[in-house]
Write an enzyme that holds these catalytic residues in place. Sequence first.
Site, PDB file in Angstrom:
ATOM      1  N   GLU A  43      76.707  19.327  51.125  1.00  0.00           N
ATOM      2  CA  GLU A  43      77.133  18.429  52.198  1.00  0.00           C
ATOM      3  C   GLU A  43      77.750  17.179  51.569  1.00  0.00           C
ATOM      4  OE1 GLU A  43      75.018  15.360  55.293  1.00  0.00           O
ATOM      5  OE2 GLU A  43      74.037  17.311  55.005  1.00  0.00           O
ATOM      6  N   LYS A 136      69.622  18.123  63.464  1.00  0.00           N
ATOM      7  CA  LYS A 136      69.129  17.397  62.293  1.00  0.00           C
ATOM      8  C   LYS A 136      68.096  16.352  62.721  1.00  0.00           C
ATOM      9  CE  LYS A 136      70.928  14.055  58.900  1.00  0.00           C
ATOM     10  NZ  LYS A 136      72.164  13.472  58.354  1.00  0.00           N
TER      11      LYS A 136
END
Length: 216
Positions: A43, A136
């Site tokens: 990421e 998330k």
Amino acid sequence: MKKEQVLSKMKKDCLVAVVRAKNLEQGEKVVDAIIAGGINFIEITMTMDEGNPIEFIAKMSEKYKSNEDVVIGAGTVLDPETARAAILAGANYVVSPGLNVDTIKLCNRYRVPMLPGVMTPTEAITALEAGCDIIKIFPGNIMGPSAISSFKGPLPQGDFMPSGGVDVDNVDKWIKAGAYAVGTGSSLTQGAKTGDFAAITAKAKEFVEAVAAARK
């Protein structure tokens, strides 16, 4: 990579490395070190001291395009404009510290997984209604592993990935609490501060082993 493939592979791999690079040169070394240690979900955040993170995503996507194990994504994405730029540069998933419905809609348009950061059931419900497959939990160090069961009580249909404060010593707690995957950053990449990229590779291996042990 198709959306379904990304989601399936993320669940299988279970580890997402958050890379906050100082610049392109350092960032590439960090990514290479992480992948060498066995973590394949990278990421790349939009927060860089020097250089263009979209260019960084494009460079890493091109570098690893022949490696089917590696999945490059974009992090710290705050708006749909940035999400689109990241996707066009090669990002296979998009992560945000907060919840922005327009960003989710943009990612859905391109059929790219979008993981918004949430702290409340209301935000989680909004994310689910907007079409998010994984949510998330952020900041994970504030909420703790018990947050997953707390969310899953009223929202058993939800899948959650903690990020922030996840390290080798507590990753097993998150896995056993029911995390779909976990995101880890500073505890994995701190070797970059001194140029010790071998330490990043070693730490990545520790994470992979810790996750494997927790899932047995």
